[in-house]
Design a protein around this motif. Structure first.
Motif, PDB file in Angstrom:
ATOM      1  N   GLU A 235     -31.309   5.701 -14.423  1.00  0.00           N
ATOM      2  CA  GLU A 235     -32.635   6.525 -13.975  1.00  0.00           C
ATOM      3  C   GLU A 235     -33.279   6.859 -15.259  1.00  0.00           C
ATOM      4  N   ASP A 236     -33.181   6.985 -16.477  1.00  0.00           N
ATOM      5  CA  ASP A 236     -33.572   7.647 -17.525  1.00  0.00           C
ATOM      6  C   ASP A 236     -34.427   6.425 -18.181  1.00  0.00           C
ATOM      7  N   GLY A 237     -34.214   5.319 -17.701  1.00  0.00           N
ATOM      8  CA  GLY A 237     -34.759   4.091 -18.326  1.00  0.00           C
ATOM      9  C   GLY A 237     -34.202   3.371 -19.401  1.00  0.00           C
ATOM     10  N   THR A 238     -33.052   3.883 -19.867  1.00  0.00           N
ATOM     11  CA  THR A 238     -32.085   3.161 -20.728  1.00  0.00           C
ATOM     12  C   THR A 238     -31.065   2.087 -20.067  1.00  0.00           C
ATOM     13  N   TYR A 239     -30.516   1.380 -20.686  1.00  0.00           N
ATOM     14  CA  TYR A 239     -29.634   0.165 -20.285  1.00  0.00           C
ATOM     15  C   TYR A 239     -28.188   1.109 -19.872  1.00  0.00           C
ATOM     16  N   LEU A 240     -27.902   0.742 -18.687  1.00  0.00           N
ATOM     17  CA  LEU A 240     -26.459   0.815 -18.223  1.00  0.00           C
ATOM     18  C   LEU A 240     -25.662  -0.181 -18.777  1.00  0.00           C
ATOM     19  N   TYR A 241     -26.331  -1.577 -18.230  1.00  0.00           N
ATOM     20  CA  TYR A 241     -25.918  -2.826 -18.918  1.00  0.00           C
ATOM     21  C   TYR A 241     -27.140  -3.418 -19.295  1.00  0.00           C
ATOM     22  N   PRO A 242     -26.964  -3.946 -20.664  1.00  0.00           N
ATOM     23  CA  PRO A 242     -28.278  -4.673 -21.371  1.00  0.00           C
ATOM     24  C   PRO A 242     -28.077  -6.238 -20.854  1.00  0.00           C
ATOM     25  N   PRO A 243     -29.268  -6.809 -20.825  1.00  0.00           N
ATOM     26  CA  PRO A 243     -29.332  -8.093 -20.436  1.00  0.00           C
ATOM     27  C   PRO A 243     -28.524  -8.950 -21.344  1.00  0.00           C
ATOM     28  N   ARG A 244     -27.955  -9.999 -21.079  1.00  0.00           N
ATOM     29  CA  ARG A 244     -27.200 -10.882 -21.935  1.00  0.00           C
ATOM     30  C   ARG A 244     -27.552 -12.454 -21.450  1.00  0.00           C
ATOM     31  N   VAL A 245     -27.244 -13.328 -22.454  1.00  0.00           N
ATOM     32  CA  VAL A 245     -27.561 -14.591 -22.363  1.00  0.00           C
ATOM     33  C   VAL A 245     -26.548 -15.622 -22.961  1.00  0.00           C
ATOM     34  N   THR A 246     -26.123 -16.583 -22.422  1.00  0.00           N
ATOM     35  CA  THR A 246     -25.299 -17.810 -22.889  1.00  0.00           C
ATOM     36  C   THR A 246     -26.343 -18.850 -22.819  1.00  0.00           C
ATOM     37  N   VAL A 247     -26.511 -19.599 -23.928  1.00  0.00           N
ATOM     38  CA  VAL A 247     -27.353 -20.729 -24.175  1.00  0.00           C
ATOM     39  C   VAL A 247     -26.688 -22.099 -24.771  1.00  0.00           C
ATOM     40  N   ILE A 248     -26.464 -23.011 -23.903  1.00  0.00           N
ATOM     41  CA  ILE A 248     -25.968 -24.308 -24.234  1.00  0.00           C
ATOM     42  C   ILE A 248     -27.038 -25.321 -24.461  1.00  0.00           C
ATOM     43  N   HIS A 249     -26.947 -25.905 -25.575  1.00  0.00           N
ATOM     44  CA  HIS A 249     -27.847 -26.899 -25.956  1.00  0.00           C
ATOM     45  C   HIS A 249     -27.307 -28.136 -26.327  1.00  0.00           C
ATOM     46  N   ASN A 250     -27.384 -29.171 -25.645  1.00  0.00           N
ATOM     47  CA  ASN A 250     -27.130 -30.439 -25.674  1.00  0.00           C
ATOM     48  C   ASN A 250     -25.421 -30.382 -25.886  1.00  0.00           C
ATOM     49  N   GLY A 251     -24.954 -29.598 -24.910  1.00  0.00           N
ATOM     50  CA  GLY A 251     -23.301 -29.340 -24.833  1.00  0.00           C
ATOM     51  C   GLY A 251     -22.810 -28.639 -25.908  1.00  0.00           C
ATOM     52  N   ILE A 252     -23.697 -27.851 -26.758  1.00  0.00           N
ATOM     53  CA  ILE A 252     -23.204 -27.060 -27.673  1.00  0.00           C
ATOM     54  C   ILE A 252     -23.486 -25.540 -27.561  1.00  0.00           C
ATOM     55  N   VAL A 253     -22.524 -24.830 -27.734  1.00  0.00           N
ATOM     56  CA  VAL A 253     -22.830 -23.371 -27.416  1.00  0.00           C
ATOM     57  C   VAL A 253     -23.620 -22.435 -28.331  1.00  0.00           C
ATOM     58  N   LEU A 254     -24.948 -22.103 -28.166  1.00  0.00           N
ATOM     59  CA  LEU A 254     -25.737 -21.527 -29.170  1.00  0.00           C
ATOM     60  C   LEU A 254     -25.690 -19.966 -29.246  1.00  0.00           C
ATOM     61  N   GLN A 255     -25.523 -19.578 -27.990  1.00  0.00           N
ATOM     62  CA  GLN A 255     -25.518 -18.064 -27.685  1.00  0.00           C
ATOM     63  C   GLN A 255     -24.398 -17.954 -26.677  1.00  0.00           C
ATOM     64  N   ASN A 256     -23.277 -17.058 -26.875  1.00  0.00           N
ATOM     65  CA  ASN A 256     -22.229 -17.040 -26.057  1.00  0.00           C
ATOM     66  C   ASN A 256     -22.092 -15.425 -25.569  1.00  0.00           C
ATOM     67  N   ASN A 257     -22.767 -15.139 -24.266  1.00  0.00           N
ATOM     68  CA  ASN A 257     -22.896 -13.810 -23.911  1.00  0.00           C
ATOM     69  C   ASN A 257     -23.457 -13.126 -24.468  1.00  0.00           C
ATOM     70  N   THR A 258     -24.486 -13.255 -25.363  1.00  0.00           N
ATOM     71  CA  THR A 258     -24.869 -12.492 -26.280  1.00  0.00           C
ATOM     72  C   THR A 258     -25.922 -11.325 -25.809  1.00  0.00           C
ATOM     73  N   THR A 259     -25.772 -10.290 -26.214  1.00  0.00           N
ATOM     74  CA  THR A 259     -26.647  -9.060 -25.787  1.00  0.00           C
ATOM     75  C   THR A 259     -28.175  -9.122 -26.429  1.00  0.00           C
ATOM     76  N   ILE A 260     -29.112  -9.036 -25.354  1.00  0.00           N
ATOM     77  CA  ILE A 260     -30.492  -8.991 -25.669  1.00  0.00           C
ATOM     78  C   ILE A 260     -30.817  -7.612 -25.886  1.00  0.00           C
ATOM     79  N   LEU A 261     -31.505  -7.328 -27.249  1.00  0.00           N
ATOM     80  CA  LEU A 261     -31.534  -5.822 -27.698  1.00  0.00           C
ATOM     81  C   LEU A 261     -32.900  -5.395 -26.652  1.00  0.00           C
TER      82      LEU A 261
END
Length: 108
Positions: A54-80
Protein backbone atom coordinates in the motif's frame (compact mmCIF):
# COMPACT_ATOMS: atom_id res chain seq x y z
CA UNK A 1 9.32 0.99 -17.41
CA UNK A 2 11.66 -1.99 -17.58
CA UNK A 3 14.00 -2.43 -20.54
CA UNK A 4 15.69 -5.58 -21.75
CA UNK A 5 18.38 -4.65 -24.25
CA UNK A 6 18.15 -6.22 -27.72
CA UNK A 7 20.91 -4.13 -29.32
CA UNK A 8 23.05 -6.08 -31.81
CA UNK A 9 26.27 -6.70 -29.88
CA UNK A 10 27.96 -9.15 -32.26
CA UNK A 11 31.66 -8.26 -31.97
CA UNK A 12 30.52 -4.93 -30.53
CA UNK A 13 32.48 -3.62 -27.58
CA UNK A 14 29.85 -1.82 -25.54
CA UNK A 15 29.16 -1.37 -21.86
CA UNK A 16 28.28 -4.75 -20.34
CA UNK A 17 25.09 -3.40 -18.81
CA UNK A 18 23.96 -2.30 -22.30
CA UNK A 19 24.73 -5.58 -24.10
CA UNK A 20 22.05 -7.81 -25.55
CA UNK A 21 20.11 -9.47 -22.75
CA UNK A 22 21.04 -6.96 -20.08
CA UNK A 23 18.52 -5.34 -17.82
CA UNK A 24 19.37 -1.91 -19.18
CA UNK A 25 21.98 -0.22 -16.98
CA UNK A 26 21.29 -2.64 -14.08
CA UNK A 27 22.40 -6.21 -14.69
CA UNK A 28 24.74 -7.41 -17.45
CA UNK A 29 24.00 -10.64 -19.31
CA UNK A 30 25.84 -13.82 -18.32
CA UNK A 31 27.17 -14.27 -21.90
CA UNK A 32 27.18 -12.75 -25.38
CA UNK A 33 24.96 -15.11 -27.39
CA UNK A 34 24.54 -12.86 -30.44
CA UNK A 35 24.84 -14.59 -33.81
CA UNK A 36 26.75 -13.04 -36.69
CA UNK A 37 24.97 -10.71 -39.13
CA UNK A 38 22.60 -12.53 -41.47
CA UNK A 39 21.75 -15.25 -38.92
CA UNK A 40 18.45 -15.33 -37.07
CA UNK A 41 18.41 -14.58 -33.33
CA UNK A 42 15.72 -15.75 -30.92
CA UNK A 43 14.64 -14.34 -27.56
CA UNK A 44 12.49 -15.78 -24.84
CA UNK A 45 11.69 -13.28 -22.12
CA UNK A 46 9.80 -14.50 -19.06
CA UNK A 47 8.59 -11.63 -16.91
CA UNK A 48 7.10 -11.73 -13.43
CA UNK A 49 5.26 -8.52 -12.59
CA UNK A 50 5.85 -6.80 -9.26
CA UNK A 51 3.38 -6.75 -6.40
CA UNK A 52 3.24 -3.48 -4.50
CA UNK A 53 2.47 -2.75 -0.86
CA UNK A 54 0.00 0.00 0.00
CA UNK A 55 2.92 2.40 0.64
CA UNK A 56 4.19 1.95 -2.95
CA UNK A 57 7.22 -0.20 -2.13
CA UNK A 58 7.69 -3.72 -3.44
CA UNK A 59 6.11 -6.68 -1.72
CA UNK A 60 7.63 -8.70 -4.58
CA UNK A 61 9.92 -6.96 -7.08
CA UNK A 62 9.69 -7.54 -10.83
CA UNK A 63 11.85 -10.43 -12.09
CA UNK A 64 12.95 -11.58 -15.51
CA UNK A 65 14.49 -14.59 -17.21
CA UNK A 66 16.05 -13.93 -20.62
CA UNK A 67 17.02 -16.74 -22.98
CA UNK A 68 18.83 -15.66 -26.14
CA UNK A 69 19.57 -18.25 -28.81
CA UNK A 70 19.04 -20.99 -26.23
CA UNK A 71 21.46 -19.48 -23.69
CA UNK A 72 20.17 -18.18 -20.35
CA UNK A 73 21.38 -14.59 -19.95
CA UNK A 74 19.22 -13.63 -16.95
CA UNK A 75 17.88 -16.28 -14.60
CA UNK A 76 14.94 -15.01 -12.54
CA UNK A 77 16.88 -11.78 -12.03
CA UNK A 78 15.41 -9.03 -9.87
CA UNK A 79 14.71 -5.76 -11.68
CA UNK A 80 15.64 -2.98 -9.26
CA UNK A 81 13.10 -0.49 -10.59
CA UNK A 82 12.65 1.59 -13.71
CA UNK A 83 15.50 1.38 -16.21
CA UNK A 84 16.56 5.01 -16.39
CA UNK A 85 18.82 6.47 -19.07
CA UNK A 86 20.27 8.83 -16.46
CA UNK A 87 19.91 8.29 -12.74
CA UNK A 88 19.00 5.48 -10.43
CA UNK A 89 16.08 3.05 -10.73
CA UNK A 90 12.79 4.30 -9.33
CA UNK A 91 10.02 2.22 -7.80
CA UNK A 92 6.79 3.44 -9.38
CA UNK A 93 3.62 1.49 -8.58
CA UNK A 94 1.81 0.45 -11.76
CA UNK A 95 -0.62 -2.03 -13.23
CA UNK A 96 -0.58 -3.85 -16.55
CA UNK A 97 1.02 -2.13 -19.52
CA UNK A 98 2.11 -2.71 -23.10
CA UNK A 99 5.21 -4.43 -24.43
CA UNK A 100 7.07 -2.11 -26.81
CA UNK A 101 10.06 -2.25 -29.14
CA UNK A 102 12.18 0.88 -29.20
CA UNK A 103 14.16 1.94 -32.26
CA UNK A 104 17.02 4.45 -32.22
CA UNK A 105 17.22 4.77 -36.01
CA UNK A 106 18.23 1.19 -36.82
CA UNK A 107 15.70 -0.89 -38.76
CA UNK A 108 13.65 -3.22 -36.58
Amino acid sequence: MYEIQILDCYENETYVNRQTGSIYKQTPPSANAMRKPGEWNTYDIIYSAPVFKEDGTYLYPPRVTVIHNGIVLQNNTTILGTTEYIGFPKIIPHGAGPIKLQDHGDPV
